[in-house]
Design a protein around this motif. Structure first.
Motif, PDB file in Angstrom:
ATOM      1  N   GLY A   1      52.213  55.862  43.100  1.00  0.00           N
ATOM      2  CA  GLY A   1      50.887  55.845  44.072  1.00  0.00           C
ATOM      3  C   GLY A   1      49.848  55.347  43.256  1.00  0.00           C
ATOM      4  N   THR A   2      49.778  54.710  42.118  1.00  0.00           N
ATOM      5  CA  THR A   2      48.653  54.036  41.257  1.00  0.00           C
ATOM      6  C   THR A   2      48.506  52.538  42.000  1.00  0.00           C
ATOM      7  N   SER A   3      47.066  52.655  42.290  1.00  0.00           N
ATOM      8  CA  SER A   3      46.602  51.269  43.035  1.00  0.00           C
ATOM      9  C   SER A   3      46.602  50.353  42.032  1.00  0.00           C
ATOM     10  N   ARG A   4      46.512  49.022  42.482  1.00  0.00           N
ATOM     11  CA  ARG A   4      46.297  47.837  41.366  1.00  0.00           C
ATOM     12  C   ARG A   4      44.975  47.877  40.794  1.00  0.00           C
ATOM     13  N   GLY A   5      43.936  48.467  41.380  1.00  0.00           N
ATOM     14  CA  GLY A   5      42.559  48.441  40.747  1.00  0.00           C
ATOM     15  C   GLY A   5      42.341  49.392  39.703  1.00  0.00           C
ATOM     16  N   ALA A   6      43.167  50.646  39.735  1.00  0.00           N
ATOM     17  CA  ALA A   6      43.381  51.661  38.754  1.00  0.00           C
ATOM     18  C   ALA A   6      44.126  51.227  37.537  1.00  0.00           C
ATOM     19  N   ALA A   7      45.138  50.518  37.934  1.00  0.00           N
ATOM     20  CA  ALA A   7      45.890  50.026  36.809  1.00  0.00           C
ATOM     21  C   ALA A   7      45.189  48.944  35.976  1.00  0.00           C
ATOM     22  N   ARG A   8      44.679  47.963  36.944  1.00  0.00           N
ATOM     23  CA  ARG A   8      43.841  46.741  36.219  1.00  0.00           C
ATOM     24  C   ARG A   8      42.679  47.478  35.341  1.00  0.00           C
ATOM     25  N   GLN A   9      42.051  48.410  35.850  1.00  0.00           N
ATOM     26  CA  GLN A   9      40.978  48.816  34.933  1.00  0.00           C
ATOM     27  C   GLN A   9      41.362  49.506  33.731  1.00  0.00           C
ATOM     28  N   ALA A  10      42.585  50.329  33.809  1.00  0.00           N
ATOM     29  CA  ALA A  10      43.182  50.902  32.556  1.00  0.00           C
ATOM     30  C   ALA A  10      43.681  49.960  31.518  1.00  0.00           C
ATOM     31  N   LEU A  11      44.199  48.977  32.051  1.00  0.00           N
ATOM     32  CA  LEU A  11      44.868  47.699  31.131  1.00  0.00           C
ATOM     33  C   LEU A  11      43.404  46.980  30.473  1.00  0.00           C
ATOM     34  N   SER A  12      42.356  46.721  31.360  1.00  0.00           N
ATOM     35  CA  SER A  12      41.256  46.071  30.701  1.00  0.00           C
ATOM     36  C   SER A  12      40.564  46.971  29.712  1.00  0.00           C
ATOM     37  N   GLU A  13      40.707  48.171  29.972  1.00  0.00           N
ATOM     38  CA  GLU A  13      39.879  49.064  29.008  1.00  0.00           C
ATOM     39  C   GLU A  13      40.753  48.938  27.639  1.00  0.00           C
ATOM     40  N   HIS A  14      42.115  49.084  27.585  1.00  0.00           N
ATOM     41  CA  HIS A  14      42.957  48.777  26.545  1.00  0.00           C
ATOM     42  C   HIS A  14      42.449  47.584  25.790  1.00  0.00           C
ATOM     43  N   ALA A  15      42.550  46.542  26.758  1.00  0.00           N
ATOM     44  CA  ALA A  15      42.490  45.273  26.090  1.00  0.00           C
ATOM     45  C   ALA A  15      40.890  44.999  25.294  1.00  0.00           C
ATOM     46  N   GLU A  16      39.936  45.493  25.988  1.00  0.00           N
ATOM     47  CA  GLU A  16      38.605  45.489  25.710  1.00  0.00           C
ATOM     48  C   GLU A  16      38.271  46.156  24.298  1.00  0.00           C
ATOM     49  N   TYR A  17      38.747  47.581  24.286  1.00  0.00           N
ATOM     50  CA  TYR A  17      38.112  48.134  23.287  1.00  0.00           C
ATOM     51  C   TYR A  17      39.275  48.566  22.108  1.00  0.00           C
ATOM     52  N   GLY A  18      40.786  48.292  22.523  1.00  0.00           N
ATOM     53  CA  GLY A  18      41.690  48.443  21.487  1.00  0.00           C
ATOM     54  C   GLY A  18      42.281  47.076  21.266  1.00  0.00           C
ATOM     55  N   ARG A  19      41.849  45.990  21.621  1.00  0.00           N
ATOM     56  CA  ARG A  19      42.248  44.484  21.402  1.00  0.00           C
ATOM     57  C   ARG A  19      43.914  44.508  21.646  1.00  0.00           C
ATOM     58  N   TRP A  20      44.313  45.289  22.663  1.00  0.00           N
ATOM     59  CA  TRP A  20      45.846  45.011  23.043  1.00  0.00           C
ATOM     60  C   TRP A  20      45.843  43.939  23.974  1.00  0.00           C
ATOM     61  N   GLU A  21      47.095  43.322  24.063  1.00  0.00           N
ATOM     62  CA  GLU A  21      47.183  42.297  24.923  1.00  0.00           C
ATOM     63  C   GLU A  21      48.552  42.594  25.706  1.00  0.00           C
ATOM     64  N   LEU A  22      48.667  42.017  26.916  1.00  0.00           N
ATOM     65  CA  LEU A  22      49.951  42.244  27.782  1.00  0.00           C
ATOM     66  C   LEU A  22      51.217  41.462  27.198  1.00  0.00           C
TER      67      LEU A  22
END
Length: 61
Positions: free
Chosen positions: A14-35
């Motif tokens: 049930g997770t929307s694309r926007g919610a998933a994108r926001q979670a991934l962008s927060e990990h990328a921005e603050y934790g320096r993670w990449e996909l």
């Protein structure tokens, strides 16, 4: 050769694309993670693998 550490995130059906994108962008921005990988399952859930480089300091004498 580079060394990486990995983190796995799971998003239920049930997770929307926007919610998933926001979670991934927060990990990328603050934790320096990449996909690294996205797996989409037949039930609609997603498993996302993130990675970041491990920086080792070399001792100098």
């Amino acid at each position: 050769m580079f060394e990486y550490e990995y983190r796995e995130l799971r998003f239920p059906r049930g997770t929307s694309r926007g919610a998933a994108r926001q979670a991934l962008s927060e990990h990328a921005e603050y934790g320096r993670w990449e996909l690294a990988r996205v797996r989409l399952y037949s039930d609609g859930s997603r498993r996302v693998t993130l990675r970041r480089r491990i920086i080792r300091q070399i001792r100098t004498m």
